[in-house]
Design an enzyme around this catalytic site. Sequence first.
Site, PDB file in Angstrom:
ATOM      1  N   ASN A 184       1.039  -1.075   0.005  1.00 26.90           N
ATOM      2  CA  ASN A 184       0.228   0.222  -0.011  1.00 26.90           C
ATOM      3  C   ASN A 184       1.174   1.244   0.059  1.00 26.90           C
ATOM      4  O   ASN A 184       0.828   2.264  -0.959  1.00 26.90           O
ATOM      5  CB  ASN A 184      -1.090   0.496   1.357  1.00 26.90           C
ATOM      6  CG  ASN A 184      -2.502  -0.926   0.777  1.00 26.90           C
ATOM      7  OD1 ASN A 184      -2.959  -0.473   0.141  1.00 26.90           O
ATOM      8  ND2 ASN A 184      -1.668  -1.671   1.785  1.00 26.90           N
ATOM      9  N   LEU A 216       1.019  -1.957  12.311  1.00 25.24           N
ATOM     10  CA  LEU A 216      -0.779  -2.981  13.745  1.00 25.24           C
ATOM     11  C   LEU A 216      -0.107  -2.320  14.841  1.00 25.24           C
ATOM     12  O   LEU A 216      -0.892  -3.196  15.503  1.00 25.24           O
ATOM     13  CB  LEU A 216       0.447  -4.184  13.299  1.00 25.24           C
ATOM     14  CG  LEU A 216       0.493  -5.202  12.097  1.00 25.24           C
ATOM     15  CD1 LEU A 216       0.498  -6.305  11.857  1.00 25.24           C
ATOM     16  CD2 LEU A 216      -1.033  -4.637  11.028  1.00 25.24           C
ATOM     17  N   ASN A 233      -5.965   5.584   8.670  1.00 24.00           N
ATOM     18  CA  ASN A 233      -6.349   4.132   8.733  1.00 24.00           C
ATOM     19  C   ASN A 233      -6.363   3.419   7.500  1.00 24.00           C
ATOM     20  O   ASN A 233      -7.927   3.031   7.694  1.00 24.00           O
ATOM     21  CB  ASN A 233      -5.879   3.238  10.265  1.00 24.00           C
ATOM     22  CG  ASN A 233      -5.602   1.527   9.699  1.00 24.00           C
ATOM     23  OD1 ASN A 233      -4.780   1.501   9.071  1.00 24.00           O
ATOM     24  ND2 ASN A 233      -6.439   0.735  10.514  1.00 24.00           N
ATOM     25  N   HIS A 276      -7.742  -0.877   7.144  1.00 29.86           N
ATOM     26  CA  HIS A 276      -8.185  -1.939   8.161  1.00 29.86           C
ATOM     27  C   HIS A 276      -9.277  -2.983   6.582  1.00 29.86           C
ATOM     28  O   HIS A 276      -9.499  -2.481   6.055  1.00 29.86           O
ATOM     29  CB  HIS A 276      -9.109  -2.018   8.513  1.00 29.86           C
ATOM     30  CG  HIS A 276      -9.778  -2.970   9.470  1.00 29.86           C
ATOM     31  ND1 HIS A 276      -8.854  -3.352  10.210  1.00 29.86           N
ATOM     32  CD2 HIS A 276     -10.196  -4.381   9.683  1.00 29.86           C
ATOM     33  CE1 HIS A 276      -9.042  -4.682  10.980  1.00 29.86           C
ATOM     34  NE2 HIS A 276      -9.669  -4.989  10.311  1.00 29.86           N
ATOM     35  N   ASP A 305      -9.092   0.429  15.304  1.00 29.91           N
ATOM     36  CA  ASP A 305     -10.409   0.280  14.024  1.00 29.91           C
ATOM     37  C   ASP A 305     -11.580   0.795  14.863  1.00 29.91           C
ATOM     38  O   ASP A 305     -12.283  -0.195  14.406  1.00 29.91           O
ATOM     39  CB  ASP A 305     -10.681  -1.374  13.819  1.00 29.91           C
ATOM     40  CG  ASP A 305      -9.061  -1.701  13.061  1.00 29.91           C
ATOM     41  OD1 ASP A 305      -8.507  -1.405  13.099  1.00 29.91           O
ATOM     42  OD2 ASP A 305      -8.634  -3.046  13.763  1.00 29.91           O
TER      43      ASP A 305
HETATM   44  C1  GAR Z   1      -3.359  -4.089   4.528  1.00 27.69           C
HETATM   45  O1  GAR Z   1      -4.335  -5.699   3.958  1.00 27.69           O
HETATM   46  C2  GAR Z   1      -3.644  -3.242   5.768  1.00 27.69           C
HETATM   47  O2  GAR Z   1      -5.518  -3.931   5.140  1.00 27.69           O
HETATM   48  C3  GAR Z   1      -3.747  -4.388   6.115  1.00 27.69           C
HETATM   49  O3  GAR Z   1      -2.547  -4.940   6.525  1.00 27.69           O
HETATM   50  C4  GAR Z   1      -1.387  -4.375   5.330  1.00 27.69           C
HETATM   51  C5  GAR Z   1      -0.223  -4.451   4.586  1.00 27.69           C
HETATM   52  O4  GAR Z   1      -0.166  -4.710   3.425  1.00 27.69           O
HETATM   53  N1  GAR Z   1      -3.845  -3.703   8.007  1.00 27.69           N
HETATM   54  C6  GAR Z   1      -3.997  -3.999   8.504  1.00 27.69           C
HETATM   55  O5  GAR Z   1      -5.146  -5.127   8.963  1.00 27.69           O
HETATM   56  C7  GAR Z   1      -4.348  -3.181  10.132  1.00 27.69           C
HETATM   57  N2  GAR Z   1      -5.813  -3.568  10.717  1.00 27.69           N
HETATM   58  P1  GAR Z   1       0.416  -4.393   2.552  1.00 27.69           P
HETATM   59  O6  GAR Z   1       2.116  -3.592   4.019  1.00 27.69           O
HETATM   60  O7  GAR Z   1       1.325  -5.128   1.469  1.00 27.69           O
HETATM   61  O8  GAR Z   1       0.636  -2.491   2.505  1.00 27.69           O
END
Ligand code: GAR
Length: 302
Positions: free
Chosen positions: A124, A195, A212, A214, A255
């Site tokens: 992301n 996290l 954020n 989620h 969240d």
């Molecule tokens: C993403 O899917 C995001 O939504 C999640 O971590 C992933 C990070 O992926 N976030 C959570 O679960 C927050 N509670 P990335 O490092 O490839 O961007």
Amino acid sequence: MFKRLQEKWKVSALRVLLIIATFAIGGSLTGYAGRKLLDGIGVERGAGWIIIYILIVTVLWPVSVLLVSVLTGQFRFFSGYIGKIGSRVGLGKKQSVQSIQSSVHPQENTTYNIAVFASGAGSNAQQIIHYFRGHARVRVALIVCNKPGAGVLGIAEKEGIPVLLLEKERFFRGDAYLATLREQQIQLIVLAGFLWKVPKALTDAYPSGIVNIHPALLPKWGGKGMYGHHVHEAVIANGDKESGITIHYVDEVYDHGQTIFQATCPVEPNDTADTLAARIHKLEHAHFPREIGKLIDAKSGF
Ligand code: GAR
């Protein structure tokens, strides 16, 4: 082509014309000045002439384009553009947070600076960086990470973006890191796979300034321990037919803050956490950068 440039640079059609005109006039002036200079010092035409010409043009081009950009009103775009070329070829690439801190002058900075907090692979973060690359006024100015070795650190290195590595103690028991965010003139914090729970010191410093993403449809499947694969496993185990993403403001509760945007996708009968995660990632990449852009437009009136 024109539309693509407009999307890439995130500017109006008129500004694309002005930018192209600046490139064209700056480039022609560079060629003209280079030839005049070589003629002036009497270099004979031939292989040597070509090599010296290329060297001179390489040095003159940024200067010439910057000068023209002042006249066309595109100086901010070109100073950012040339700065980025510089960092790609290694000039200033190793700029540390410390050196940026000492070189930022608040009164001159009209750029909208984002800090991306991420602890994982950083897909992301990469999309957000890509989306705002070349943007006239918005830039990803800092990557904040709490995990040495996380994939996002490699992305920051490749993109020439400074990194602030957080230590648990400093993050939860103090607020020393806030000085770095202030000095970097960070206006928006984007959590993209970060996290840790955000402490009160940070939410107080950025009221309505932290968002954020989620990987589920909050308020379902949120809260402590609900991240990444844990979320998708819970969705599948519960037999949900639909999942999705939630982009929301961050407050002191996990969240919990106000929802800004949600998008849905189906959960297929044979989905595993991995296949669902891949579908969710696609949704995130398609929507998160754009929603951040919209939010900044609304906040800043760009
Ligand atoms: C993403 O899917 C995001 O939504 C999640 O971590 C992933 C990070 O992926 N976030 C959570 O679960 C927050 N509670 P990335 O490092 O490839 O961007």
